[in-house]
Design an enzyme around this catalytic site. Sequence first.
Site, mmCIF file in Angstrom:
data_model
loop_
_atom_site.group_PDB
_atom_site.id
_atom_site.type_symbol
_atom_site.label_atom_id
_atom_site.label_comp_id
_atom_site.label_asym_id
_atom_site.label_seq_id
_atom_site.Cartn_x
_atom_site.Cartn_y
_atom_site.Cartn_z
ATOM 1 N N HIS A 193 0.810 -1.224 0.000
ATOM 2 C CA HIS A 193 0.000 0.000 0.000
ATOM 3 C C HIS A 193 0.838 1.266 0.000
ATOM 4 C CE1 HIS A 193 -4.101 -1.767 1.273
ATOM 5 N NE2 HIS A 193 -3.715 -2.114 0.069
ATOM 6 N N GLU A 444 -11.251 -10.678 -4.589
ATOM 7 C CA GLU A 444 -9.811 -10.707 -4.322
ATOM 8 C C GLU A 444 -9.380 -11.958 -3.571
ATOM 9 O OE1 GLU A 444 -8.777 -7.219 -1.995
ATOM 10 O OE2 GLU A 444 -10.654 -7.313 -0.891
ATOM 11 N N ASN A 467 -4.380 -7.410 -6.758
ATOM 12 C CA ASN A 467 -3.215 -7.398 -5.866
ATOM 13 C C ASN A 467 -3.308 -8.558 -4.873
ATOM 14 O OD1 ASN A 467 -2.736 -5.015 -7.136
ATOM 15 N ND2 ASN A 467 -3.300 -3.697 -5.434
ATOM 16 N N ASP A 468 -4.492 -8.687 -4.287
ATOM 17 C CA ASP A 468 -4.683 -9.789 -3.345
ATOM 18 C C ASP A 468 -4.981 -11.092 -4.067
ATOM 19 O OD1 ASP A 468 -4.219 -8.837 -0.720
ATOM 20 O OD2 ASP A 468 -6.015 -7.614 -0.862
ATOM 21 N N CYS A 515 -9.446 -3.229 -10.209
ATOM 22 C CA CYS A 515 -8.797 -2.129 -9.512
ATOM 23 C C CYS A 515 -7.409 -2.496 -8.974
ATOM 24 C CB CYS A 515 -9.675 -1.594 -8.387
ATOM 25 S SG CYS A 515 -9.974 -2.800 -7.102
HETATM 26 C C1 PEP Z 1 -6.378 -5.408 -4.528
HETATM 27 O O1 PEP Z 1 -6.293 -6.295 -3.671
HETATM 28 O O2 PEP Z 1 -6.097 -5.573 -5.729
HETATM 29 C C2 PEP Z 1 -6.807 -4.060 -4.158
HETATM 30 C C3 PEP Z 1 -7.054 -3.132 -5.045
HETATM 31 O O3 PEP Z 1 -6.892 -3.815 -2.861
HETATM 32 P P1 PEP Z 1 -5.650 -3.460 -1.940
HETATM 33 O O4 PEP Z 1 -4.430 -3.341 -2.789
HETATM 34 O O5 PEP Z 1 -6.052 -2.202 -1.268
HETATM 35 O O6 PEP Z 1 -5.637 -4.641 -1.029
HETATM 36 MG MG MG Z 2 -7.080 -6.053 -1.656
#
Ligand code: PEP
Ligand code: MG
Length: 603
Positions: A193, A444, A467-468, A515
């Site tokens: 993050h 996710e 991302n997750d 996202c």
């Molecule tokens: C993700 O997991 O892709 C996401 C956008 O959430 P974060 O990176 O905030 O966990």
């Molecule tokens: Mg996430």
Amino acid sequence: MHRLTGIGVSPGIAAGHAVLLMESPLVIRFPIAPERVGEELARLDEARERSRRQLLEIKARVARSAGAELAYLFEAQLLMIEDPMLINRVRHLVEEQRVNAEWAVQHAFEELAGVFDGIEDAYLSERKGDVADVAGRLRMNLARARGRGVELFRDVGPGSVLVADDLPPSLAAQVDWSKIQGFAGDTGSRTHHTAILARSLRVPAVLGLGTASRDVPPGALVVIDGTTGELIVDPPPELVARAHARSARPAGRSRRAAAPEAAVTRDGVPIAIQANIELPGDVQAAREAGAAGIGLFRSEYLLATASPETIGEDQQYEAYRSLVEGMAPGAVTVRTFDVGEAQLQPWLRTSGRRASDRPAQVRPGGPLGLRAIRLSLERREMFKTQLRALLRAARHGRLRIIFPFVSGLEELHEAKAVVAEAAREIEERGGGRVALPPIGVMIEIPSAALTADLLAREADFFSIGTNDLIQYALAVDRTDAGVSKLYEPLHPAVLRMLRTLVRAAGRRRVPVSLCGEMGADPVILPLLVGLGLTDFSMSPSAIPAARDVIRATSASDARRLAGRVLRLGTTAEIEQCLKECGRQADGGRDTTKGTQGGARGDE
Ligand code: PEP
Ligand code: MG
């Protein structure tokens, strides 16, 4: 001069004097002005006196409840805090080196701990624990007098490069980034993050540097290059001059065209590009980048300066309202708090406990514990407070609510029931009729991706958090530099999962956005379009390049590309295929210098 190499996570180059931050325990070293030395010493004396009183109280309490013998254990700590030799060493460091008292305490106690290391006697070497405990108490009392993290950064001078062992997002959100030229971290990777935050603030950053926070001397001149992933200590003057010339970060946000051209593929398919933001003030950057809306507001950043117990409904309502009004007519998707249990307890961080004492799952990015929607469902009052604030703010614009970390239908049912309860509460207290906004699910967790057809029956929209999703599909901790090579957005399993869930959403006509950072990778973006995605959300700073990629892409070619790629068995073959396709599209130039993952050898 020496060079450390990590992972470039936010492009650009910066030079400055290193300010060190040790999150474990939280200590920043920064110089103080000569006229402030007296004030610093007075703070130290106050903290020492407060610590002494606390220890006396503890000793008396333990004596009452457990007997004088046990209470005697605190005698050693009292002796240490009262010992003029020790405190004089701390005072001396503050005066001589003109550094903040927190750092001086830590340094003096580390010197002392070194003495204990050489002692064979078991009883005496046990006293090392007391030394750490006393140091933690003193630091805690210093921090209390100074306030929380925001205040800790108050005296950091402009033109600094922050070098940290770990910078959790909650602390990152409190840094005055206008003073920070660049950021270097021991741990983390591109999807950490803090990396995301650095990119959106356009602060050059390098993570995964291993031991930078220990190797870089405080105050040393450093250059960091967020593109090559290098941190150079004691750089030659030419390099510093080059960094200064190139860094010239625009004061505040860059002034990009206010009304950029729409993102439409060469063959006329419109693609929505929205922004991922962390703070309400980031709306400005999203607008300047031409974002169609806010595809992801990471609401947990509101907790950076207040705990959920103190950030009340009205305060949250104002924040969400300013977002929807600031982004109108675009929609704003607010993700309910995505935090782990321990992140709700900021006092853990200042209580003198070391980060390594905390359970692994509370470290950002690696949590398989009580987190996100699971935590919200456990902490009903906190959740309902957030939902009431969101429902009220939804009256002022296009607000959508999304739940993070949903693993299946039960959680969605339960979370929606709490939304209904929160709406009822508003109505019952005379707050008027509540119209429910669209409610979506972050996809996710692999279990959510594989049950997307079921979730699609009851969710108004999906947003894919790659991302997750990638880290859980591949069992690779995205914050662990040691396995970052294995973090493969182009793994066939990831692509198959994306295809499955895009199809499931399509069958139910549930809008789906992506996202995760993967969407911001110019090499991968056309493939994602080919898989059927037409809505993306990314850091504002990535939007202009993504728009250019979309305008150069043909959706029908991208579909053919996706068809080919899905038949390939390995990541290497998929990369090769994208490379060839990129060359063809670009008249021979190698366009595969993407930014995600670790396997492309040419990165
Ligand atoms: C993700 O997991 O892709 C996401 C956008 O959430 P974060 O990176 O905030 O966990
Ligand atoms: Mg996430």
